[in-house]
Design an enzyme around this catalytic site. Sequence first.
Site, PDB file in Angstrom:
ATOM      1  N   THR A  51      -6.725  -5.852   6.406  1.00 33.55           N
ATOM      2  CA  THR A  51      -7.049  -5.772   4.969  1.00 33.55           C
ATOM      3  C   THR A  51      -8.456  -6.313   4.743  1.00 33.55           C
ATOM      4  O   THR A  51      -8.973  -7.088   5.539  1.00 33.55           O
ATOM      5  CB  THR A  51      -6.047  -6.571   4.104  1.00 33.55           C
ATOM      6  N   ARG A  61       6.522   1.385   2.385  1.00 33.73           N
ATOM      7  CA  ARG A  61       6.373  -0.063   2.277  1.00 33.73           C
ATOM      8  C   ARG A  61       5.075  -0.399   1.546  1.00 33.73           C
ATOM      9  O   ARG A  61       4.037   0.180   1.791  1.00 33.73           O
ATOM     10  CB  ARG A  61       6.366  -0.690   3.662  1.00 33.73           C
ATOM     11  N   VAL A  62       5.172  -1.343   0.634  1.00 32.08           N
ATOM     12  CA  VAL A  62       3.997  -1.819  -0.093  1.00 32.08           C
ATOM     13  C   VAL A  62       3.881  -3.318   0.137  1.00 32.08           C
ATOM     14  O   VAL A  62       4.847  -4.056  -0.049  1.00 32.08           O
ATOM     15  CB  VAL A  62       4.110  -1.523  -1.600  1.00 32.08           C
ATOM     16  N   GLY A  63       2.708  -3.756   0.550  1.00 35.07           N
ATOM     17  CA  GLY A  63       2.470  -5.177   0.747  1.00 35.07           C
ATOM     18  C   GLY A  63       1.938  -5.837  -0.511  1.00 35.07           C
ATOM     19  O   GLY A  63       2.159  -5.370  -1.626  1.00 35.07           O
ATOM     20  N   ASP A  64       1.218  -6.917  -0.320  1.00 34.85           N
ATOM     21  CA  ASP A  64       0.716  -7.664  -1.475  1.00 34.85           C
ATOM     22  C   ASP A  64      -0.575  -7.104  -2.042  1.00 34.85           C
ATOM     23  O   ASP A  64      -0.902  -7.354  -3.206  1.00 34.85           O
ATOM     24  CB  ASP A  64       0.513  -9.129  -1.095  1.00 34.85           C
ATOM     25  N   THR A 104      -5.348 -11.526   2.576  1.00 30.79           N
ATOM     26  CA  THR A 104      -5.220 -10.609   3.702  1.00 30.79           C
ATOM     27  C   THR A 104      -4.075 -11.114   4.571  1.00 30.79           C
ATOM     28  O   THR A 104      -3.546 -12.196   4.346  1.00 30.79           O
ATOM     29  CB  THR A 104      -6.508 -10.538   4.553  1.00 30.79           C
ATOM     30  N   GLY A 105      -3.683 -10.325   5.548  1.00 30.56           N
ATOM     31  CA  GLY A 105      -2.633 -10.770   6.456  1.00 30.56           C
ATOM     32  C   GLY A 105      -1.278 -10.184   6.129  1.00 30.56           C
ATOM     33  O   GLY A 105      -1.172  -9.066   5.629  1.00 30.56           O
ATOM     34  N   GLY A 161       1.620  -9.271   4.185  1.00 30.06           N
ATOM     35  CA  GLY A 161       1.824  -9.156   2.748  1.00 30.06           C
ATOM     36  C   GLY A 161       3.134  -9.717   2.260  1.00 30.06           C
ATOM     37  O   GLY A 161       3.214 -10.291   1.167  1.00 30.06           O
TER      38      GLY A 161
END
Length: 245
Positions: free
Chosen positions: A164, A192-195, A215-216, A218
């Site tokens: 990210t 899938r959705v991260g942060d 980043t990283g 999520g």
Amino acid sequence: IAISSANGIRAVTKAVELIRFGADALDAVVAGVNIIEDDPNDMTVGYGGFPNEDGVVELDAAVMHGPTHRAGAVASIRNIKNPSKVAKLVMERSDHVLIVGEGALRFAKAHGFIEENLLTDRARAEWLKWKENLSTKDDWLPSHTADDKDIGGILAPYHRNTGTIHCSAIDLKGNISCVTTTSGLAYKIPGRVGDSPIIGAGLYCDNEVGAAGSTGRGEANLVNCSSVMIVEYMRQGKSPEQACL
């Protein structure tokens, strides 16, 4: 002033260059991260990013504009190289904050974006290597309780790309804006959705206080919405370091 995650040296350089010529902070940071989105050698963002488990690249991005406290985001968008630009359009040209999947793609195409194949040969080779070595290293888990151990491979010592890029800036008017863009967790379950595209998690800014971005992994941030918490801790008087910790 501009700051980014470790993969954003060129983004910061571009953002500061534009700000020195009077650009709004949001325009500057988006132009900065576009460089990384366009670079196939950064396999965690935009073109050339790691695909989902089906071999399809799905991108997430969000922007937040300090002076107006507006925001825009897209999630699970396919075939569009610069999701950060689309996120900015969501903010500017819609009454929404977050548009996802097929709707995000249609919104982008309505504004002139061209569909492209984002899966490079290098990313495809890495995906195939992952497919060929599957065991407990995917995201599909059997039935289990919170006390069961070693169910999945999420914490196992193997290589799993996250990545990210986040970029925040203060322009010559003292206004703050920020952007986060990503191709998400490598080989994720489709959809899938991260942060990254979640306001308050992947990024947050308050023009009177400051900005934060993530980043990283999520999932770790989604259950805490850490970016908004960091800004609120700074509002209470904590230093940026204290707020992050």
